[in-house]
Design an enzyme around this catalytic site. Sequence first.
Site, PDB file in Angstrom:
ATOM      1  CE  LYS A 223      -3.993  -2.302   1.957  1.00 35.18           C
ATOM      2  NZ  LYS A 223      -3.446  -3.436   2.490  1.00 35.18           N
TER       3      LYS A 223
ATOM      4  N   GLY B 163     -17.418 -11.048   2.842  1.00 33.95           N
ATOM      5  CA  GLY B 163     -17.685 -11.004   1.440  1.00 33.95           C
ATOM      6  C   GLY B 163     -17.881 -12.430   0.707  1.00 33.95           C
TER       7      GLY B 163
HETATM    8  O1  3DU Z   1      -9.487 -10.768   5.575  1.00 40.11           O
HETATM    9  P1  3DU Z   1      -8.388 -11.795   4.955  1.00 40.11           P
HETATM   10  O2  3DU Z   1      -8.008 -12.656   6.041  1.00 40.11           O
HETATM   11  O3  3DU Z   1      -9.140 -12.619   3.879  1.00 40.11           O
HETATM   12  O4  3DU Z   1      -7.182 -10.929   4.367  1.00 40.11           O
HETATM   13  C1  3DU Z   1      -7.451 -10.031   3.197  1.00 40.11           C
HETATM   14  C2  3DU Z   1      -6.080  -9.604   2.886  1.00 40.11           C
HETATM   15  O5  3DU Z   1      -6.233  -8.521   1.911  1.00 40.11           O
HETATM   16  C3  3DU Z   1      -5.280  -8.863   4.065  1.00 40.11           C
HETATM   17  O6  3DU Z   1      -3.749  -9.097   3.946  1.00 40.11           O
HETATM   18  C4  3DU Z   1      -5.517  -7.380   3.913  1.00 40.11           C
HETATM   19  O7  3DU Z   1      -4.470  -6.470   4.510  1.00 40.11           O
HETATM   20  C5  3DU Z   1      -5.767  -7.183   2.434  1.00 40.11           C
HETATM   21  N1  3DU Z   1      -6.675  -6.434   1.951  1.00 40.11           N
HETATM   22  C6  3DU Z   1      -7.847  -5.966   2.371  1.00 40.11           C
HETATM   23  O8  3DU Z   1      -8.317  -6.868   2.933  1.00 40.11           O
HETATM   24  C7  3DU Z   1      -8.699  -5.162   1.782  1.00 40.11           C
HETATM   25  C8  3DU Z   1      -8.102  -4.187   1.112  1.00 40.11           C
HETATM   26  O9  3DU Z   1      -8.875  -3.036   0.494  1.00 40.11           O
HETATM   27  C9  3DU Z   1      -6.857  -4.392   0.757  1.00 40.11           C
HETATM   28  C10 3DU Z   1      -6.129  -5.419   1.038  1.00 40.11           C
END
Ligand code: 3DU
Length: 260
Positions: A84, A212
């Site tokens: 980012k 989601g």
């Molecule tokens: O929520 P999860 O554990 O499936 O991880 C999602 C990943 O994607 C995590 O590394 C987070 O930092 C990244 N991410 C988002 O979740 C949302 C965004 O808008 C951008 C990156």
Amino acid sequence: MFRQEMESSAEKKKSNIILALDLGVDSPQRLLTRSLRILNTTHEHLCAVKLNRQAVLPLGLFTGVQKIVNRAKELKLPTIMDAKINDIGNTNRAIAEYYYKAGFDAVIASPFVGWTEGLQPVFETAQKMNRGVIVLVYMSHRGAIEGYGQMVQDADTGQLVPQYRIFAERALKWKADGAVVGATYPEKIREIHTVLKDKVEIYSPGVGAQGGDAEVAVKAGADYLIVGRSVVEAEDPAKKAEQIKDVAWQSLERRGGKTE
Ligand code: 3DU
């Protein structure tokens, strides 16, 4: 080039799932061992791997993270660094160059810093090193509305438009290799997809742990799904990755592929 690598990886694996290897807070040694284990057991269901600064901090870029990147390369999986990037151009350039030197195929950057003395040096570095840049367009968390969702005056037309629409247009103009739009906001995916068409592909995080839905996100226009906790914290990560992949890939096929 990065975009083609992603497309051919997805085709070959029949998967549009990118694994977010986020393993929480642990000792560096255990994090590395666990990361490699999860990668080794889930790779056949993935088209790419994404790492975050939460891995770079404990492991170090060249001392630990690079081992994961190298393993992903052996498994023929493209790697994305979710940095980012969000600083002045000179700093951004160095950050991007370090990640590319460590072997990452693409970095994620924030468009809030703009082009001149912002992201331009990142895109230049990417071009020089033949790598990719993916830009954030609408994040998956609720607070995203405060920045990405705020109404702003378009400098070109003078009209009030949501910030994310401007970012989507910038992604097109800058020839980004991808745009991040949260899977938690399928209506935003749909709207942004109408701006990007098939010219910039949509990378969508937020499936599962953040609420989601894989099928809904792909149907709305997401090309790739970024999935972390649902897989890495599952009792059987490989099985979970396979389940999500099957749903996402079938939805993509039903949609008629990526170039809808
Ligand atoms: O929520 P999860 O554990 O499936 O991880 C999602 C990943 O994607 C995590 O590394 C987070 O930092 C990244 N991410 C988002 O979740 C949302 C965004 O808008 C951008 C990156």
